[in-house]
Motif scaffolding. Structure first.
Motif, PDB file in Angstrom:
ATOM      1  N   LYS A   3       0.762  -1.287  -0.096  1.00 26.04           N
ATOM      2  CA  LYS A   3      -0.167   0.018  -0.201  1.00 26.04           C
ATOM      3  C   LYS A   3       1.037   1.594   0.217  1.00 26.04           C
ATOM      4  O   LYS A   3       1.585   0.855   0.856  1.00 26.04           O
ATOM      5  CB  LYS A   3      -0.988  -0.219   1.162  1.00 26.04           C
ATOM      6  CG  LYS A   3      -2.102  -0.868   0.864  1.00 26.04           C
ATOM      7  CD  LYS A   3      -3.083  -0.881   2.095  1.00 26.04           C
ATOM      8  CE  LYS A   3      -3.969   0.294   2.445  1.00 26.04           C
ATOM      9  NZ  LYS A   3      -4.984   0.060   2.706  1.00 26.04           N
ATOM     10  N   THR A  21      -6.831  10.884 -11.647  1.00 25.29           N
ATOM     11  CA  THR A  21      -7.795   9.331 -11.594  1.00 25.29           C
ATOM     12  C   THR A  21      -7.924   8.170 -13.311  1.00 25.29           C
ATOM     13  O   THR A  21      -7.546   7.170 -12.897  1.00 25.29           O
ATOM     14  CB  THR A  21      -8.974   9.331 -11.510  1.00 25.29           C
ATOM     15  OG1 THR A  21     -10.072  10.368 -12.293  1.00 25.29           O
ATOM     16  CG2 THR A  21      -9.231  10.054  -9.837  1.00 25.29           C
ATOM     17  N   PHE A  24      -4.219   6.183 -13.066  1.00 23.75           N
ATOM     18  CA  PHE A  24      -4.648   5.025 -11.870  1.00 23.75           C
ATOM     19  C   PHE A  24      -5.610   3.734 -12.928  1.00 23.75           C
ATOM     20  O   PHE A  24      -5.723   2.365 -12.888  1.00 23.75           O
ATOM     21  CB  PHE A  24      -5.608   5.342 -10.854  1.00 23.75           C
ATOM     22  CG  PHE A  24      -3.583   5.792  -9.397  1.00 23.75           C
ATOM     23  CD1 PHE A  24      -3.875   5.305  -9.265  1.00 23.75           C
ATOM     24  CD2 PHE A  24      -3.881   7.284 -10.018  1.00 23.75           C
ATOM     25  CE1 PHE A  24      -2.718   5.386  -8.283  1.00 23.75           C
ATOM     26  CE2 PHE A  24      -2.914   7.314  -9.195  1.00 23.75           C
ATOM     27  CZ  PHE A  24      -2.788   7.199  -8.197  1.00 23.75           C
ATOM     28  N   ILE A  29      -5.513   0.281 -11.208  1.00 17.72           N
ATOM     29  CA  ILE A  29      -5.580  -0.093  -9.610  1.00 17.72           C
ATOM     30  C   ILE A  29      -6.190   1.245  -9.188  1.00 17.72           C
ATOM     31  O   ILE A  29      -6.819   2.367 -10.077  1.00 17.72           O
ATOM     32  CB  ILE A  29      -3.639   0.828  -9.655  1.00 17.72           C
ATOM     33  CG1 ILE A  29      -2.930  -0.159  -9.755  1.00 17.72           C
ATOM     34  CG2 ILE A  29      -3.406   1.393  -8.345  1.00 17.72           C
ATOM     35  CD1 ILE A  29      -1.853   0.710 -10.094  1.00 17.72           C
ATOM     36  N   SER A  30      -7.049   0.455  -8.330  1.00 17.99           N
ATOM     37  CA  SER A  30      -8.007   0.927  -7.676  1.00 17.99           C
ATOM     38  C   SER A  30      -7.712   2.053  -7.126  1.00 17.99           C
ATOM     39  O   SER A  30      -6.522   1.907  -5.665  1.00 17.99           O
ATOM     40  CB  SER A  30      -9.245  -0.054  -6.868  1.00 17.99           C
ATOM     41  OG  SER A  30     -10.324   0.660  -5.991  1.00 17.99           O
ATOM     42  N   ILE A  31      -8.227   3.540  -6.825  1.00 18.84           N
ATOM     43  CA  ILE A  31      -8.023   4.242  -5.383  1.00 18.84           C
ATOM     44  C   ILE A  31      -8.373   4.134  -4.297  1.00 18.84           C
ATOM     45  O   ILE A  31      -9.409   3.917  -4.514  1.00 18.84           O
ATOM     46  CB  ILE A  31      -7.452   5.994  -6.271  1.00 18.84           C
ATOM     47  CG1 ILE A  31      -6.993   5.677  -7.337  1.00 18.84           C
ATOM     48  CG2 ILE A  31      -7.972   7.025  -5.315  1.00 18.84           C
ATOM     49  CD1 ILE A  31      -7.356   7.828  -7.842  1.00 18.84           C
ATOM     50  N   GLU A  32      -7.934   4.073  -3.038  1.00 17.50           N
ATOM     51  CA  GLU A  32      -8.607   3.600  -2.050  1.00 17.50           C
ATOM     52  C   GLU A  32      -9.005   4.795  -1.359  1.00 17.50           C
ATOM     53  O   GLU A  32      -9.937   4.452  -0.922  1.00 17.50           O
ATOM     54  CB  GLU A  32      -7.486   2.771  -0.863  1.00 17.50           C
ATOM     55  CG  GLU A  32      -7.944   1.567  -1.624  1.00 17.50           C
ATOM     56  CD  GLU A  32      -6.526   0.343  -1.253  1.00 17.50           C
ATOM     57  OE1 GLU A  32      -5.802   0.568   0.307  1.00 17.50           O
ATOM     58  OE2 GLU A  32      -5.641  -0.652  -1.385  1.00 17.50           O
ATOM     59  N   LEU A  51      -3.341   9.945  -2.215  1.00 13.71           N
ATOM     60  CA  LEU A  51      -4.553   9.141  -2.965  1.00 13.71           C
ATOM     61  C   LEU A  51      -3.942   8.359  -1.745  1.00 13.71           C
ATOM     62  O   LEU A  51      -1.956   8.130  -2.044  1.00 13.71           O
ATOM     63  CB  LEU A  51      -3.895   9.027  -4.528  1.00 13.71           C
ATOM     64  CG  LEU A  51      -3.921   9.968  -5.528  1.00 13.71           C
ATOM     65  CD1 LEU A  51      -3.122  10.724  -5.672  1.00 13.71           C
ATOM     66  CD2 LEU A  51      -4.509   9.399  -6.611  1.00 13.71           C
ATOM     67  N   THR A  52      -4.302   6.996  -2.350  1.00  5.92           N
ATOM     68  CA  THR A  52      -3.916   5.901  -1.163  1.00  5.92           C
ATOM     69  C   THR A  52      -4.519   5.042  -1.893  1.00  5.92           C
ATOM     70  O   THR A  52      -5.552   4.913  -3.208  1.00  5.92           O
ATOM     71  CB  THR A  52      -4.319   5.905   0.490  1.00  5.92           C
ATOM     72  OG1 THR A  52      -5.762   6.018   0.196  1.00  5.92           O
ATOM     73  CG2 THR A  52      -3.870   7.187   0.648  1.00  5.92           C
ATOM     74  N   PHE A  53      -3.508   3.545  -2.211  1.00  3.91           N
ATOM     75  CA  PHE A  53      -4.139   2.903  -3.103  1.00  3.91           C
ATOM     76  C   PHE A  53      -2.709   1.382  -3.161  1.00  3.91           C
ATOM     77  O   PHE A  53      -1.688   1.681  -2.572  1.00  3.91           O
ATOM     78  CB  PHE A  53      -3.433   3.453  -4.663  1.00  3.91           C
ATOM     79  CG  PHE A  53      -1.909   3.292  -5.349  1.00  3.91           C
ATOM     80  CD1 PHE A  53      -1.355   2.960  -5.908  1.00  3.91           C
ATOM     81  CD2 PHE A  53      -1.676   4.737  -4.698  1.00  3.91           C
ATOM     82  CE1 PHE A  53       0.051   3.512  -5.784  1.00  3.91           C
ATOM     83  CE2 PHE A  53      -0.238   5.746  -5.249  1.00  3.91           C
ATOM     84  CZ  PHE A  53       0.614   4.576  -5.506  1.00  3.91           C
ATOM     85  N   LYS A  60       4.223   1.079  -8.616  1.00 10.98           N
ATOM     86  CA  LYS A  60       3.745   2.348  -8.214  1.00 10.98           C
ATOM     87  C   LYS A  60       4.911   2.972  -8.725  1.00 10.98           C
ATOM     88  O   LYS A  60       4.927   4.490  -9.442  1.00 10.98           O
ATOM     89  CB  LYS A  60       3.911   2.251  -6.741  1.00 10.98           C
ATOM     90  CG  LYS A  60       4.398   3.409  -5.902  1.00 10.98           C
ATOM     91  CD  LYS A  60       5.823   3.610  -5.685  1.00 10.98           C
ATOM     92  CE  LYS A  60       6.397   2.735  -4.991  1.00 10.98           C
ATOM     93  NZ  LYS A  60       8.040   3.054  -4.901  1.00 10.98           N
TER      94      LYS A  60
END
Length: 156
Positions: A3, A21, A24, A29-32, A51-53, A60
């Motif tokens: 993460k 977005t 991603f 890749i899903s943005i959390e 952003l967290t992912f 990354k």
């Protein structure tokens, strides 16, 4: 899969969040979580996005290179989610526990502000290091005590 947290300093103009977005999404890749603010750091037409992912280190790094090429991105700082000393996660959680039971069961490092305690549930604002708050929320969910939660990560 690891993460990550990206902190971006941006030029504040229309379409910037869509560009971020899309990078991603186009890579699966899903943005959390995504937090964005206009004009919160000094500079011309500035803004910030956090952003967290979850992604492999290679993905990354690829995302960081692509984001760095966007004209709107002025600066990118990356953090490992578990190691982000300056990051905090906040969560507004509705739980079935009473206020005393909730606060007494929190680990050191997680702060709690009781917003309300009525109607058979407690509404609490929780704050702590991201990985520690995730563990706390996972524990509440495993006990069946977590009814609803909304959270985000902030970095300074």
């Amino acid at each position: 899969m690891d993460k990550w947290i990206f902190q971006l300093k941006l030029r504040n103009r229309s379409g910037v969040l869509l560009s971020l977005t899309s990078l991603f999404a186009d890579r699966g890749i899903s943005i959390e979580s995504l937090t964005a603010h206009a004009g919160v750091w000094p500079g011309p037409a500035c803004g910030t996005a956090i952003l967290t992912f979850a992604a492999s280190p290679a993905k990354k790094d690829h995302l960081a290179r692509l984001l760095g090429r966007l004209a709107a991105v002025q600066e990118l700082t990356e953090y490992r989610y578990e190691d982000a000393a300056h990051a905090r996660k906040s969560a507004l959680a509705r739980v079935t526990l009473g206020a005393d039971e909730l606060t007494s069961g929190l680990p050191p490092g997680v702060l709690c502000d009781i917003v309300s305690a009525e109607g058979g549930y407690t509404l609490a604002l929780l704050l702590g290091p991201p990985h520690l708050l995730d563990t706390t929320l996972d524990g509440l969910a495993a006990r069946g005590a977590l009814l609803e939660v909304d959270s985000t990560v902030i970095v300074v």
